[in-house]
Design a protein around this motif. Structure first.
Motif, PDB file in Angstrom:
ATOM      1  N   ARG A 103      -8.725   0.883  -0.153  1.00 13.94           N
ATOM      2  CA  ARG A 103      -7.578   1.007   0.756  1.00 13.94           C
ATOM      3  C   ARG A 103      -6.247   1.066   0.013  1.00 13.94           C
ATOM      4  O   ARG A 103      -5.213   1.376   0.620  1.00 13.94           O
ATOM      5  CB  ARG A 103      -7.575  -0.173   1.741  1.00 13.94           C
ATOM      6  N   SER A 104      -6.222   0.757  -1.283  1.00  6.96           N
ATOM      7  CA  SER A 104      -5.002   0.845  -2.092  1.00  6.96           C
ATOM      8  C   SER A 104      -5.415   1.234  -3.511  1.00  6.96           C
ATOM      9  O   SER A 104      -6.449   0.779  -4.003  1.00  6.96           O
ATOM     10  CB  SER A 104      -4.273  -0.506  -2.101  1.00  6.96           C
TER      11      SER A 104
ATOM     12  N   TYR B 112      -5.034  -8.602  -2.070  1.00  3.92           N
ATOM     13  CA  TYR B 112      -4.795  -7.247  -2.588  1.00  3.92           C
ATOM     14  C   TYR B 112      -6.016  -6.740  -3.358  1.00  3.92           C
ATOM     15  O   TYR B 112      -6.374  -5.557  -3.263  1.00  3.92           O
ATOM     16  CB  TYR B 112      -3.568  -7.269  -3.496  1.00  3.92           C
TER      17      TYR B 112
ATOM     18  N   THR C  73       0.826  -1.209   0.000  1.00  2.00           N
ATOM     19  CA  THR C  73       0.000   0.000   0.000  1.00  2.00           C
ATOM     20  C   THR C  73       0.862   1.261   0.000  1.00  2.00           C
ATOM     21  O   THR C  73       0.555   2.242  -0.683  1.00  2.00           O
ATOM     22  CB  THR C  73      -0.935  -0.003   1.217  1.00  2.00           C
TER      23      THR C  73
ATOM     24  N   CYS D  86      -8.426  -5.220  -1.106  1.00  2.00           N
ATOM     25  CA  CYS D  86      -7.985  -3.896  -0.631  1.00  2.00           C
ATOM     26  C   CYS D  86      -8.265  -2.826  -1.685  1.00  2.00           C
ATOM     27  O   CYS D  86      -8.675  -1.706  -1.361  1.00  2.00           O
ATOM     28  CB  CYS D  86      -6.496  -3.923  -0.297  1.00  2.00           C
TER      29      CYS D  86
END
Length: 243
Positions: free
Chosen positions: A143-144, A135, A93, A138
């Motif tokens: 979040r990323s 991932y 991140t 996320c």
């Protein structure tokens, strides 16, 4: 026949590099001109252009732009993926957010995220490892950012591509797409485009070796000419490329 010193694992990783860096891989990168279209429209590049000028421009973009930004971010994401099942999400991140921050033109940020999400969709169906799925959650939750280079770093590590080869493959894919855009814009022909691509091999290898062991705080980019061209491209009414 003498034994192959690289071994079967290295060879399968090499084949994965070829697959992921192929222009036919459906991530949408063929729609990008990396500022070339504006440079042609503004008269900065002639049609056709001097091959030496094209080689110099491409070398600068690899050395000062793509390698220290996307190349380092890819290397960080690869290093954070110890195997296909585990992921250092904090490191990924951090690299993802910093990569977004150094992409100054809006089109560069948006296309990196768009092609990254396209790559992630394919990777989830073709290479569904726990690290990739983690991932992907996320990115889906915001979040990323989901930059293409970061997705590619996790994917490359998941399918067994060594880190240096993964970074070099990404730099080569950028260069190949760059000269292909030059052909479509008539700044060069097919034969000269291959000569330009051949001419930047050493610089590509040097840039990959420089980027491969760096940390997220080393992610930078300093390519003012292509950046300004990309910003002006955002306002262009008639254009062939998405960015």
């Amino acid at each position: 026949m003498p034994p192959f010193l690289g071994g079967a694992d290295w060879l399968t990783g090499f084949l994965s590099v070829l697959q992921l860096s192929d222009s036919a891989f459906p991530s949408g990168r063929y729609t990008l001109s990396y500022g070339l279209e504006t440079l042609v429209q503004s008269g900065f590049l002639a049609t056709p252009s001097d091959p030496r000028a094209l080689s110099a421009l491409l070398r600068d973009q690899v050395l000062l732009g793509v390698a220290p930004s996307d190349g380092v971010a890819l290397a960080c994401a690869h290093r954070a993926t110890a195997s296909g099942d585990s992921l250092d999400l904090e490191c990924v991140t951090e690299a993802d957010e910093r990569l977004t921050a150094v992409k100054l033109p809006r089109e560069a940020r948006e296309t990196s995220a768009r092609t990254g999400r396209a790559l992630l969709r394919i990777a989830k169906s073709v290479f569904p490892t726990k690290a990739l799925l983690h991932y992907a959650d996320c990115v889906a939750s915001g979040r990323s950012p989901g930059n293409h280079a970061v997705v590619l770093g996790i994917l490359s590590a998941s399918v067994g591509v060594p880190r240096l080869e993964a970074v070099a493959g990404e730099l080569f894919a950028f260069s190949a797409a760059w000269v292909a855009a030059g052909v479509r814009l008539a700044v060069t022909d097919h034969s000269t485009a291959q000569a330009v691509l051949h001419d930047v091999r050493a610089v590509t290898a040097e840039a990959a070796m420089c980027a491969v062991d760096k940390d997220p705080d080393a992610i930078t980019s300093c390519t003012p000419l292509p950046d300004v061209a990309a910003m002006r491209h955002e306002e262009t009414q008639l254009r062939l490329f998405a960015s």
